[in-house]
Design a protein around this motif. Sequence first.
Motif, mmCIF file in Angstrom:
data_model
loop_
_atom_site.group_PDB
_atom_site.id
_atom_site.type_symbol
_atom_site.label_atom_id
_atom_site.label_comp_id
_atom_site.label_asym_id
_atom_site.label_seq_id
_atom_site.Cartn_x
_atom_site.Cartn_y
_atom_site.Cartn_z
ATOM 1 N N ASN A 114 18.129 65.693 88.970
ATOM 2 C CA ASN A 114 16.590 66.514 90.592
ATOM 3 C C ASN A 114 17.340 66.712 91.529
ATOM 4 N N HIS A 115 18.257 66.130 91.388
ATOM 5 C CA HIS A 115 18.706 67.163 92.602
ATOM 6 C C HIS A 115 17.809 65.908 94.397
ATOM 7 N N ARG A 116 18.046 64.797 94.112
ATOM 8 C CA ARG A 116 17.372 64.349 95.358
ATOM 9 C C ARG A 116 18.094 62.812 95.332
ATOM 10 N N ILE A 117 17.542 62.376 96.519
ATOM 11 C CA ILE A 117 18.761 61.486 96.950
ATOM 12 C C ILE A 117 17.363 60.892 98.175
ATOM 13 N N SER A 118 17.578 59.176 98.030
ATOM 14 C CA SER A 118 17.155 58.663 99.069
ATOM 15 C C SER A 118 15.404 58.379 99.014
ATOM 16 N N MET A 119 14.847 58.532 99.758
ATOM 17 C CA MET A 119 12.866 58.342 99.815
ATOM 18 C C MET A 119 12.833 59.211 98.068
ATOM 19 N N THR A 120 13.108 61.059 98.227
ATOM 20 C CA THR A 120 12.987 61.640 97.457
ATOM 21 C C THR A 120 13.219 61.001 96.101
ATOM 22 N N LEU A 121 14.173 60.047 95.473
ATOM 23 C CA LEU A 121 14.955 60.099 94.701
ATOM 24 C C LEU A 121 13.787 58.857 94.051
ATOM 25 N N ARG A 122 13.999 58.032 94.932
ATOM 26 C CA ARG A 122 12.812 56.237 94.893
ATOM 27 C C ARG A 122 11.569 57.303 94.207
ATOM 28 N N ASP A 123 11.113 58.031 94.859
ATOM 29 C CA ASP A 123 9.261 58.595 94.007
ATOM 30 C C ASP A 123 9.623 58.887 92.734
ATOM 31 N N ALA A 124 11.143 59.764 93.008
ATOM 32 C CA ALA A 124 11.440 60.402 91.180
ATOM 33 C C ALA A 124 11.973 59.019 90.314
ATOM 34 N N VAL A 125 12.003 57.624 90.567
ATOM 35 C CA VAL A 125 12.382 56.716 89.638
ATOM 36 C C VAL A 125 11.003 56.314 89.566
ATOM 37 N N TYR A 126 10.652 56.189 90.387
ATOM 38 C CA TYR A 126 8.536 55.334 89.833
ATOM 39 C C TYR A 126 7.984 56.292 89.357
ATOM 40 N N ASP A 127 8.454 57.509 89.236
ATOM 41 C CA ASP A 127 7.238 58.635 88.455
ATOM 42 C C ASP A 127 7.728 57.932 87.044
ATOM 43 N N ALA A 128 9.146 58.069 87.052
ATOM 44 C CA ALA A 128 9.828 57.776 85.655
ATOM 45 C C ALA A 128 9.380 56.776 85.208
ATOM 46 N N LYS A 129 9.034 55.479 85.635
ATOM 47 C CA LYS A 129 8.028 54.029 84.845
ATOM 48 C C LYS A 129 7.457 54.445 84.732
ATOM 49 N N ALA A 130 6.023 55.264 85.358
ATOM 50 C CA ALA A 130 5.004 55.748 85.697
ATOM 51 C C ALA A 130 4.918 56.486 84.066
ATOM 52 N N LEU A 131 5.983 57.287 83.787
ATOM 53 C CA LEU A 131 6.044 58.207 82.415
ATOM 54 C C LEU A 131 5.971 57.573 81.309
ATOM 55 N N ALA A 132 7.434 56.418 81.531
ATOM 56 C CA ALA A 132 7.432 55.336 80.337
ATOM 57 C C ALA A 132 6.619 55.166 79.677
ATOM 58 N N ASP A 133 5.948 54.368 80.996
ATOM 59 C CA ASP A 133 4.613 53.725 80.552
ATOM 60 C C ASP A 133 3.708 54.463 79.635
ATOM 61 N N GLN A 134 3.215 55.480 79.665
ATOM 62 C CA GLN A 134 2.474 55.977 79.312
ATOM 63 C C GLN A 134 2.558 56.952 78.239
ATOM 64 N N GLY A 135 4.189 56.321 77.453
ATOM 65 C CA GLY A 135 5.186 56.261 76.103
ATOM 66 C C GLY A 135 5.228 58.097 76.567
ATOM 67 N N GLN A 136 6.012 58.919 77.267
ATOM 68 C CA GLN A 136 6.748 59.362 76.890
ATOM 69 C C GLN A 136 8.472 59.574 76.523
ATOM 70 N N SER A 137 8.861 60.177 75.830
ATOM 71 C CA SER A 137 10.077 59.756 75.858
ATOM 72 C C SER A 137 11.576 60.013 76.968
ATOM 73 N N ALA A 138 12.755 59.278 76.757
ATOM 74 C CA ALA A 138 13.305 59.293 77.387
ATOM 75 C C ALA A 138 13.711 60.804 78.271
ATOM 76 N N ALA A 139 13.845 61.676 76.865
ATOM 77 C CA ALA A 139 13.754 63.159 76.542
ATOM 78 C C ALA A 139 12.397 63.814 77.593
ATOM 79 N N GLN A 140 11.597 63.647 76.977
ATOM 80 C CA GLN A 140 10.064 64.380 77.876
ATOM 81 C C GLN A 140 10.524 63.980 80.155
ATOM 82 N N ILE A 141 10.580 62.307 79.755
ATOM 83 C CA ILE A 141 10.803 62.417 80.944
ATOM 84 C C ILE A 141 11.972 62.730 81.837
ATOM 85 N N LYS A 142 12.948 63.019 81.353
ATOM 86 C CA LYS A 142 13.733 63.770 81.834
ATOM 87 C C LYS A 142 13.347 66.099 82.147
ATOM 88 N N GLN A 143 12.503 65.902 81.202
ATOM 89 C CA GLN A 143 12.869 67.161 81.008
ATOM 90 C C GLN A 143 11.247 67.520 82.648
#
Length: 286
Positions: A114-143
Motif C-alpha cells: 500500500n505504498h507506505r513507510i514510517s508512520m503511515t505504514l505504522r497506521d496501516a499495520v494497526y488497521d490490519a490488526k483491527a481488521l483481523a480482530d474484526q474477523g476479516q480474512s488475510a485477503a480481505q485485509i490486503k484488499q
Amino acid sequence: MNIAILTDTNSGIFPAEGQAHGIHVLPMPVILDGKTYYEGVNLTAEAFYKHLEQGGQVSTSQPAPGDVLSLWEGLLADYDEVVYLPMSSGLSASCRSAIGLAEEFGGKVQVVDNHRISMTLRDAVYDAKALADQGQSAAQIKQALEETAADSMIFVGVETLKYLKASGRVTPAGAALGAALNLKPLLKIEGGRLDAYAKVRGMTKCKQKMLQAIQALAQDYAAKGWSITIGAADSHPDPAAGEAWTAQVAELFPGCDIQYRPLPFSIGCHIGPGAFGLTVSRRLAR
C-alpha cells in the motif's frame, strides 16, 4: 480465522512495541562499514547517525529471503494466515521479493503493497490488526489496505543537502548553491515515491510550510468524512528534539493524539540527521 500481522521496522514499530500489541516485527538489516546490524535490536539512532556524520559507509538492505520464509513458516505453525506489510515497493525491492515468495504459500500469506513507510505504514499495520480482530480474512485485509493506499502523505524537511548529494538525489552544484543560500529542501513521500515539494530558506520556515501543508491535507481528509492520524517523526539522535517537535505539531492540532516515531534508517541514511517529518493517514478500523 487466526491471522498473524507482520511488518518490518520501516514502520517505526520495533519488536518490543509489536509484542505488546500482538504484532510481529521483522528487524531490517543496516550495514555499517561492511558489518550488519539490525534496526531496533542492536543499533541505536545515536550510533547510526554518529557513524553517518563521521563519514562511515552506511547502507540498508532487504531481509534475506530465507529469513522471511522461515518467519512465515513459523507463524503458519500457529496461525491460519499471515498478512505481511513491508515498506513500499516504490522505495525498496523487498516488497516485490516478498510478493514472489508468497506465491508458494497458496494464499495463506498475503503481502500488502500500500505504498507506505514510517508512520503511515505504522497506521496501516494497526488497521490490519483491527481488521483481523474484526474477523476479516488475510485477503480481505490486503484488499482494504491497498484500496486506500493513496490516502496518506509524508513531508520531510532536511537540515543539510550533504546526504542527498551523496545518494545522487541532488547534484554537487545544487548542494553547494543550497548551502550558500541556506535552502532547506522539503520532500514528500506519496504513493511510495520520494519527490521534492519545495525549497525554503531556513529550517524554521521549512517547518512552518510543512505544518501548513499537513493542516491543509488534514482538512481535506476530514471533509471527506475520514478518520485520520497525524504523525510526527525525525532523524535526530537526541530524543528531546522529537519531543519538542511533537509538542509543536500538537499546538496546531489541539485535542488530537499526535503519535511520534523516529524516521526509519532506510530514510535516515539518505537525508542524514536533523530532519523532521510530518504525516497524515486515513484511518480505517480504529
